[in-house]
Design an enzyme around this catalytic site. Sequence first.
Site, short mmCIF file in Angstrom:
data_model
loop_
_atom_site.label_atom_id
_atom_site.label_comp_id
_atom_site.label_asym_id
_atom_site.label_seq_id
_atom_site.Cartn_x
_atom_site.Cartn_y
_atom_site.Cartn_z
N LYS A 288 0.83 -1.22 0.00
CA LYS A 288 0.00 0.00 0.00
C LYS A 288 0.86 1.26 0.00
O LYS A 288 0.54 2.23 -0.67
CB LYS A 288 -0.92 0.01 1.24
CG LYS A 288 -1.88 -1.16 1.31
CD LYS A 288 -2.69 -1.14 2.59
CE LYS A 288 -1.88 -1.37 3.85
NZ LYS A 288 -1.25 -2.69 3.94
N GLN B 89 -3.14 -1.88 7.47
CA GLN B 89 -3.55 -3.29 7.57
C GLN B 89 -4.29 -3.72 6.28
O GLN B 89 -3.97 -3.20 5.23
CB GLN B 89 -4.40 -3.56 8.82
CG GLN B 89 -3.62 -3.48 10.12
CD GLN B 89 -3.38 -2.08 10.62
OE1 GLN B 89 -4.30 -1.30 10.76
NE2 GLN B 89 -2.15 -1.75 10.90
#
Length: 435
Positions: free
Chosen positions: A16, A225
Amino acid sequence: MTLEIVVGTQWGDEGKGRIVDLLAAQADVVARYNGGDNAGHTVTVGSQTFKLHLLPSGLIHPHALGLLGNGMVINPASLIQEMEMLRAAGIQVDPRRLVISYAAHLITPGHKALDRALESARGAGLIGTTGRGIGPAYTDKAARRGLRVLDMLDPAEFRRKMRRHIHDVNQQLQGLYAAEPLEVEAIAAEFEGYAVQLKPYIGDAGARAADALAAGKRVLGEGAQGTLLDLDQGTYPFVTSSTPTAPGVLTGLGLGIPHGPVRVIGVTKSFQTRVGAGPFPTEVQGAAAERLRGTGANPWDEYGTTTGRPRRVGWLDGVLLRYAVRVNGLTELMVTKLDVLSGLPAIPICTAYRYQGRQIEDLPLGPSDLSPFEPVCQELPGWQENLGPVRAWGELPTAARAYLDKIAEISGVPVSLVSVGPERDQVVLKEKDRD
Ligand code: GDP
Ligand code: IMO
Ligand code: MG
């Protein structure tokens, strides 16, 4: 006005950070909305590698305003350290470009001590947390006894609340876990120092995000996450204690339902990894695992950014990916680490599960207990070429494109980009030269 949200579709560490770095070049505001320093987001720019735990990865771009949303739990010691780390790397971090939500919660040494004590008490059933105090901090938030960033603005009251908090923690540590108590006064004094340093940064992060959207600017929500670690949507109880999924950007930043364009980008590793315990249907062991994980010789080998733990590895799970599309409302996928698959003779991809003698393509009751499901894999042909230098879709080997097409087919959403190495420019856009 565009709200862009980057979310991990798996169990975190999908890459990410590097995708945010790419999108932040065009964003006006970059915002974290969940979690704390359990996250570890890697951004590589030339010879510099940044590992960000609390600050938005987009802050590396000098024009972006960074926000830490109310949905976060913030360890001030880690935050101050990270701010200094960025400054040392020549990146400006000051109250003009960083706002910390007054409503975010604080993580204290008490939460970290409880995290450790709870994990030891779980014994064989441990979750394998990052030990950063995340669960206990969110527990205090839900129990309405947490310490908030706002509390730091009133020193006398803050000291009183901190004393009471550590006193409560000590009662639990000693009474329930036979653990050593913490030093109340030392911690209270330490946090008074943090309050002085962070005071200029405290503000209404939600209002800043809403104002930016109203002014027609681009706001980038950086999920930490991943979908399968979401407290509600993940592989409960082997999850984190926040809402990493895309809807979490609204509650975690304090935004209402958007009426303008929303782009929801799911970051998917081209295979699958997990740190910590919990179900993982497509997990592989032995030589195949070593091949996917790497030996640790490369910086991108599968060892935790935050904890250094070896990550569990396996093949891409299409059933869980489809689930991630649904619970996030994904509009597109960005696939990372495709270069790692080069050289494999064939690449299995899970398209369905076998369950009670029949084949199913969607989970009957979400992903809580995945043990009854056996993955049904299709083998796709591999490719031998090194993908590192590829910059155009048409230059990808046919087999690599077929693998990406399969991911789009299984998930039902387009793959808009693939990354072929950790460097900022090692990306291939589908739009560029769609074939
Ligand atoms: P995040 O938590 O989702 O931001 O991901 P992490 O930073 O924890 O883990 C991703 C790891 O993969 C980092 O070491 C990145 O530098 C690396 N990485 C990201 N994209 C690629 C890629 O396309 N190829 C390779 N080889 N490594 C990548
Ligand atoms: P990024 O943002 C991978 C995992 C832990 C553990 C579980 C609960 O880098 O993708 P916690 O400390 O949150 O209570 O641990 O969640 N976990 C992560 N795994 N990447 C992360 O963040 C993670 N943050 C938490 O390993 O299994
Ligand atoms: Mg990570």
